[in-house]
Design an enzyme around this catalytic site. Structure first.
Site, mmCIF file in Angstrom:
data_model
loop_
_atom_site.group_PDB
_atom_site.id
_atom_site.type_symbol
_atom_site.label_atom_id
_atom_site.label_comp_id
_atom_site.label_asym_id
_atom_site.label_seq_id
_atom_site.Cartn_x
_atom_site.Cartn_y
_atom_site.Cartn_z
ATOM 1 N N SER A 1 -2.434 5.399 -0.894
ATOM 2 C CA SER A 1 -3.593 4.633 -0.352
ATOM 3 C C SER A 1 -3.967 5.578 0.404
ATOM 4 O O SER A 1 -3.523 5.887 1.834
ATOM 5 C CB SER A 1 -3.076 3.382 -0.524
ATOM 6 O OG SER A 1 -1.962 2.476 -0.910
ATOM 7 N N ASN B 1 0.352 -0.930 0.586
ATOM 8 C CA ASN B 1 -0.119 -0.528 0.066
ATOM 9 C C ASN B 1 0.662 1.280 -0.330
ATOM 10 O O ASN B 1 1.610 1.827 0.732
ATOM 11 C CB ASN B 1 -0.971 0.264 1.102
ATOM 12 C CG ASN B 1 -1.828 -1.576 1.170
ATOM 13 O OD1 ASN B 1 -2.803 -1.468 0.391
ATOM 14 N ND2 ASN B 1 -1.480 -2.237 2.115
ATOM 15 N N GLU B 2 0.929 1.524 -0.959
ATOM 16 C CA GLU B 2 1.753 2.951 -0.961
ATOM 17 C C GLU B 2 1.590 4.200 -0.644
ATOM 18 O O GLU B 2 0.474 4.362 -0.550
ATOM 19 C CB GLU B 2 2.558 3.027 -2.708
ATOM 20 C CG GLU B 2 3.348 1.424 -3.452
ATOM 21 C CD GLU B 2 4.608 1.285 -3.049
ATOM 22 O OE1 GLU B 2 5.145 1.801 -1.644
ATOM 23 O OE2 GLU B 2 5.392 0.090 -3.533
ATOM 24 N N SER B 3 2.171 5.172 -0.829
ATOM 25 C CA SER B 3 1.644 6.262 -0.355
ATOM 26 C C SER B 3 0.717 6.798 -1.343
ATOM 27 O O SER B 3 0.426 6.994 -2.287
ATOM 28 C CB SER B 3 3.090 7.489 -0.437
ATOM 29 O OG SER B 3 3.140 8.656 -0.982
ATOM 30 N N THR C 1 10.148 2.093 -3.858
ATOM 31 C CA THR C 1 10.020 0.825 -3.984
ATOM 32 C C THR C 1 10.755 -0.037 -4.754
ATOM 33 O O THR C 1 11.447 -1.222 -3.918
ATOM 34 C CB THR C 1 8.225 0.298 -3.834
ATOM 35 O OG1 THR C 1 8.115 0.993 -2.230
ATOM 36 C CG2 THR C 1 7.942 -0.798 -3.567
#
Length: 644
Positions: free
Chosen positions: A172, A168-170, A187
């Site tokens: 999300s 869940n990346e920046s 990432t």
């Protein structure tokens, strides 16, 4: 979470905190991992007593490796059974075959699932082989399966450099569901070392959504190493924001951050304890606080006032040791005494205020370099100065560094050998055979496939030649150059063996052979699983074992840092200035490592080449000294003494 909480509270004694989430700090990742394993084991056994399933959410990456090793040990040695355990993994790269060397299916099976008695039908890992059009339905079914079991009892998390949990990346959202996501560049760069470069690193992954993570009954987030310290602070102390998904855990009613000392080092209560409670002002804390304040206020040390101390939470220091002038002049003198143009000590001089001893005037010096270029990148100016000032300097390259050589370089090198033989009439069918074997392998090589021995040896020879060229450039002869090839490194993959007795023994033998007055070693601890850390551990263990020897009474150990980071200004105990000409000479020494120029295999998040990083870092250190009111130099290399 009573087990972990009670352990850590006894260890720290801190009561006042700036964190917005329960945060516990252990001495190192090993003790932290054991505590988390004990918590999981207690939950499994409790569920067994209730005749219930224990639903665990599991993570991958470097952080949980020690945890899984301890759980396996508890199963084999203490009889901990996993037959009532059902697991759901957070994520998987997409696309990804389950038997790929970088598959999380393979990771989990090798490190945990096939080492314990969990039933095969009870572990669940996202499927990286699905057609894209089937992923949405698959993800919905993954969540339904969790819900049918009553949710996750305990979720284990790591944290990414951008604050991601799972993938869940920046950006999300807190109610995000299990889905296919695009991976953030940060990432992908962090993962690129496992895929032999960024171009081979997947761009997408399947991840459990934030919503399901937040619905877990308990959450433990683990983080190790200085490299995670900034994002840990932002996640634990900052505002809740979807720019840092880990910050959502502040709103979970049973979440905890489990950290080692390095990962916790930027937390306010640890980094600046004087802002939290009344403290005993040691020399170390005083220096840290005063230098930090001077830099924050953009003032030279000697310009700080009583008002500055009071307005920056240091009135008790002022009351104990003031007025400001007395504190300022004390800190200024201590910082000034770190500066020396004589890293081996200045002969026939008063050394009471110098970082190194004057005698013996000619020292035996042993520089350990984890990779074949760390010596020149990290302390090239000091390296050259030690040689120029007449010391007996030895350099020891601890590993071959072969995995950092591009495939094209290896093939070019092999072709050169064949062309050389042909040009000079040297009949060498073996060289031709090796070239053909390497060529065939490389043109058919799959992503992340382990190099065959011939290719690994070729790559090692390339780096060995570059290291020797650098040492000759500095002025060393072949008998002063040592290639150690420590066994832990020679796996042919990113994943290395644990530090072994053979690594320590080789290190001890070299130290005992040279009997140095000075040892220089890499002190990069940002990645506790990295090559630098293992190499340093080998040196520290060797030094500890050799300590009773007479020659060790005269041996000092200095730590440098590499192209990735620098010592804090308050930590520096020896700063060696460089002139513009010396900076240029260091650059030329770094250029000897041609395989590491113009596109490094493991570049990291920094796009600059290593020589640029080194120059900028050395310049920044010099600028800090200048800002604090000391002499203005072109560049400085910094060192910290390790006392044993």
């Amino acid at each position: 979470m009573t087990m972990i909480k009670s352990n850590i509270d006894k260890a720290t004694g801190f009561e006042k905190r700036f964190e917005n989430i329960n945060t516990v700090v252990f001495e190192n990742s090993k003790t932290a991992s054991i505590a988390v394993a004990q918590e999981i084991a207690a939950l499994i056994r409790f569920k067994q007593q209730q005749n219930e399933s224990c639903v665990l959410g599991l993570a991958t990456g470097s952080s949980p490796k020690g945890l899984y090793a301890e759980l396996v040990r508890m199963h084999k040695e203490e009889g901990l059974s996993f037959r009532n355990v059902i697991t759901f993994n957070l994520d998987e790269y997409y696309p990804m075959e389950p038997d790929s060397i970088n598959s999380y299916v393979r990771f989990m099976k090798e490190l945990l699932l096939e080492q314990v008695d969990i039933l095969p039908e009870n572990y669940n890992i996202p499927d990286g082989t699905l057609p894209k059009e089937k992923i949405q339905d698959y993800c919905a079914q993954y969540e339904e399966k969790i819900e049918a079991l009553g949710g996750i009892d305990l979720q284990i998390l790591g944290i990414g450099g951008n604050g991601h949990i799972g993938f869940n990346e920046s950006g999300s959202l807190q109610n995000s569901k299990t889905r296919l996501v695009a991976l953030d560049h940060i990432t992908r760069v962090a993962a690129s070392k496992d895929f032999s470069g960024l171009t081979n690193t997947p761009r997408t992954a399947i991840t459990l959504g934030v919503k399901k993570i937040m619905e877990a009954k308990q959450v433990i987030l683990m983080a190790w190493g200085e490299g995670k310290s900034n994002i840990v602070k932002a996640s634990a102390e900052g505002t809740v924001t979807n720019l840092i998904p880990a910050s959502f855990l502040q709103e979970h009613n049973n979440a905890i951050f489990v950290l080692d000392q390095e990962a916790a080092s930027k937390l306010t209560r640890i980094n600046t304890p004087w802002l939290v409670e009344k403290i005993a002002w040691t020399d170390k804390l005083t220096r840290k606080a005063v230098l930090r304040m001077a830099l924050d206020l953009k003032k030279p040390i000697l310009r700080l006032t009583d008002a500055d101390y009071i307005e920056n939470g240091m009135s008790d220091l002022l009351a104990d040791s003031g007025p400001a002038y007395n504190i300022n002049i004390n800190i200024f003198n201590k910082l000034q005494h770190t500066i020396t143009g004589w890293p081996g000590g200045k002969p026939n001089a008063d050394d009471s205020n110098r970082p190194e001893r004057a005698e013996p005037s000619r020292k035996r010096v042993l520089i350990f370099s984890p990779h074949p270029d760390d010596d020149i990148i990290s302390m090239g100016g000091t390296f050259m100065r030690l040689q120029e000032q007449g010391h007996e300097v030895h350099v020891a390259y601890q590993t071959s560094g072969n995995i950092a050589v591009a495939d094209s370089e290896a093939e070019r090198f092999a072709r050169f050998v064949c062309d050389y033989n042909e040009k000079f009439g040297i009949d060498s069918p073996q060289a031709d055979t090796i070239y053909q074997k390497a060529h065939e392998f490389l043109i058919n090589k799959k992503t992340s496939q382990k190099d065959i021995p011939e290719v690994r040896h070729l790559k090692g020879l390339i780096r060995k030649g570059e290291a020797r060229a650098t040492a000759h450039f500095v002025g060393l002869t072949d008998d002063q150059i040592h290639f150690m090839d420590l066994p832990f490194y020679e796996t042919g993959t990113i994943e290395k063996k644990p530090l072994g007795e053979a690594d320590i023994q080789l290190t001890m033998e070299l130290i005992e052979k040279i009997q140095p007055h000075q040892i220089f070693a890499a002190g990069d601890l940002a990645d506790p699983h990295g090559t630098h850390k293992v190499c340093l551990d080998a040196i520290l263990e060797a030094v500890k074992n050799l300590k009773p020897k007479d020659f060790m009474k005269d041996c000092w150990l200095w730590l440098y840092r590499g192209a990735w980071q620098e010592w804090g200004i308050d930590e520096i105990e020896m700063a060696v200035p460089m002139s513009p000409d010396q900076v240029l000479a260091k650059r030329h020494g770094i250029f000897k490592h041609q395989s590491q120029k113009d596109g490094v295999v493991f570049q990291g998040t920094d796009a600059r080449e290593f020589w640029q990083r080194a120059e900028d870092r050395n310049k920044e250190t010099a600028e800090l000294y200048d800002q604090l009111g000391l002499s203005n130099y072109a560049a400085m290399e910094a060192f910290v003494r390790w006392k044993f």
